[in-house]
Design an enzyme around this catalytic site. Structure first.
Site, PDB file in Angstrom:
ATOM      1  N   GLU A  43       0.836  -1.209   0.000  1.00 35.98           N
ATOM      2  CA  GLU A  43       0.000   0.000   0.000  1.00 35.98           C
ATOM      3  C   GLU A  43       0.869   1.257   0.000  1.00 35.98           C
ATOM      4  OE1 GLU A  43      -2.893  -0.427   3.185  1.00 35.98           O
ATOM      5  OE2 GLU A  43      -4.175  -1.593   1.876  1.00 35.98           O
TER       6      GLU A  43
ATOM      7  N   GLU B  32      -5.405  -8.349  -1.082  1.00 35.78           N
ATOM      8  CA  GLU B  32      -6.111  -8.150   0.191  1.00 35.78           C
ATOM      9  C   GLU B  32      -7.564  -7.821  -0.091  1.00 35.78           C
ATOM     10  OE1 GLU B  32      -4.630  -5.369   3.135  1.00 35.78           O
ATOM     11  OE2 GLU B  32      -2.556  -5.857   2.613  1.00 35.78           O
TER      12      GLU B  32
END
Ligand code: BG6
Length: 479
Positions: free
Chosen positions: A182, A376
């Site tokens: 991320e 995810e």
């Protein structure tokens, strides 16, 4: 039986991060990591933003990463359960400070290297493909103290050494890599994303984008090393995704939605297309940000782009230019979203938007034309065992089922998705809150927010459900 929408070699599995599962935070010669300074409770959010009171854990605070769920000692038992569910892949991260405890040792820490060797062997024994993130929210604390972490160019060189060390060591075992988890988190929670700590008078924006440049260069160097050392591997980037929806069709809202998306896409544009987009250059100019780039950086970025786009998807986001509408923000959302009146929310205020998975995947596909990997997705909930000790997590099954169905639709739309690793297949520590009770797993772990519990593992209802999803290659989502 209906034909599967998913390719035969689709990588079904789960995803973990070292600091949220391993524990053993100083065992085997490991150094202190940034994330080991994140306590549970009220102070956590400010520390994640860069207001760090000390570079050592403080008396009286509880630090959930220190023991986490003790995956460091129990990974064999956990992997056996993942294998029973039929996992084809497990995403894990390497803790940089296990390999280079202070980030600057001449020789890596053999005990740390051996731990991941053993972990990967155990996965391969069960035919589970390791998918490895080089940096999932962690930086050796010694580098934060000495250099100010990613604000300093020195980090690029040290990260390159670390990346080369692990790429070389595991080249026969790991064929799927990712650079920074991320990467866009750096703009929202800069200490979590990049170990950045701010002091009075800092030009925060400039420091963030300078750190971003350093991570982007470091990422390109890791891609280069991976391509040279492991030609049959794939290495990707990782975006916290979830498209922004304009609240209305007012062009101002539409434009703002585009800008908000670009705030995140900026990173991937560099990692995947290999150059700074025009809108980023304009942003630097408009905000008077002086980002130092060395000669050779542009070429390096251009020549070392990622092979796939990894992304997390939990929810879409909504934006508006109307100050009245802006008052209605959802709680719990790091990315600052307005509540979407068409969508429900989780207990933690995260919007639930299965169709957003299809929208986001299509947008990423249209933009990059590269394979996508959903690394995810999941539903954080406070699971409570019933009188018989069973956990009937139908709400989780419902969330996952609807998201997987939309992922299937995206594949039908022509999007190339190579795998799906749902977040936290076994309960782990929450990154945003540090809680244990925000659970994502198919496997329950007996541990509470304060660190009490036996750490015993038990199967939830979703365990058999996911097993069935995998064994039918996504055809049977009903279980
Ligand atoms: C992502 C992170 O932001 O979301 C994970 O990559 C994190 O580390 C996950 O755990 C879920 O967020 P949370 O705060 O519910 O744990």
């Amino acid at each position: 039986m209906t034909k599967s929408q998913f390719p035969n070699d689709f990588l079904w599995g789960g995803a973990l991060a070292a600091n949220q599962c391993e524990g053993a935070y100083l065992a085997g010669g490991k150094g202190l990591s940034s994330v080991d300074l994140l306590p549970t409770g009220d102070k956590r959010r400010n520390i994640m933003k860069g207001d760090v009171p000390a570079f050592t854990p403080l008396e009286g605070e509880f630090y959930p990463s220190h023991e986490a769920i003790d995956f460091y000692n129990r990974y064999k038992e956990d992997i056996a359960l993942f294998a029973e569910m039929g996992f084809k892949a497990l995403r894990v991260s390497i803790a940089w400070a296990r390999i280079f405890p202070t980030g600057e040792e001449v020789l890596p820490n053999e005990e740390g290297l051996q731990f991941y060797d053993d972990l990967f062997d155990e996965l391969l024994k069960h035919n589970i493909e390791p998918v490895v993130t080089l940096a999932h929210f962690d930086v050796p604390v010694a580098l934060i103290e000495k250099y100010g972490s990613w604000r300093n160019r020195k980090m690029v060189e040290l990260f390159e050494v670390y990346a080369q060390t692990v790429l070389k060591r595991y080249k026969d075992k790991v064929k799927y890599w990712m650079t920074f988890n991320e990467i866009n988190m750096l703009l929202h929670l800069p200490f979590l994303g990049a170990g950045l700590v701010f002091k009075e008078g800092d030009n925060v924006k400039e420091i963030q984008y300078q750190a971003a440049h350093h991570q982007l260069v470091a990422s390109a160097l890791a891609v280069k090393a991976c391509h040279e050392l492991i030609p049959d591997a794939m290495i990707g980037c990782m975006l916290a995704a979830g498209s922004f929806y304009p609240y209305t069709c007012n062009p101002d809202d539409i434009f703002q939605g585009m800008e908000k998306d670009r705030e995140s896409y900026f990173f991937i544009d560099v990692q995947s297309r290999g150059e700074y987009p025009g809108y980023a250059k304009r942003f630097f100019k408009d905000h008077n940000l002086n980002i130092v780039m060395e000669s050779g950086d542009a070429e390096l970025l251009k020549n070392n782009t990622v092979d796939y786009i990894g992304f997390s998807y939990y929810s879409s986001r909504t934006t508006s230019t109307d100050p009245e509408v802006q008052k209605n923000m959802t709680s719990g959302n790091v990315f600052g979203s307005i509540a979407n009146p068409y969508l429900a929310k989780s207990e933690w205020g995260w919007t639930i938007d299965p169709k957003g998975m299809r929208i986001t995947a299509n947008q990423l596909h249209d933009r990059y034309q590269k394979p996508l990997f959903v690394v995810e997705n999941g539903y954080g909930a406070n699971d409570v065992p019933d009188a018989n000790g069973e956990i009937n997590d139908d709400y989780r099954i419902d969330y996952l089922k609807r998201h997987i169905a939309e992922m299937g639709e995206a594949i039908e739309d022509g999007v190339n998705i190579i795998g799906y690793t749902s977040w936290g297949p076994i309960d782990i520590v929450s990154a945003s809150t540090g809680e244990m009770k925000k659970r994502y797993g198919y496997i329950y772990v007996d541990r509470d927010n304060e660190g009490n519990g036996t750490l015993k593992r038990s199967k939830k209802k979703s365990f058999a459900w996911y097993q069935r999803v995998i064994s039918t290659n996504g055809v049977d989502l009903e279980g």
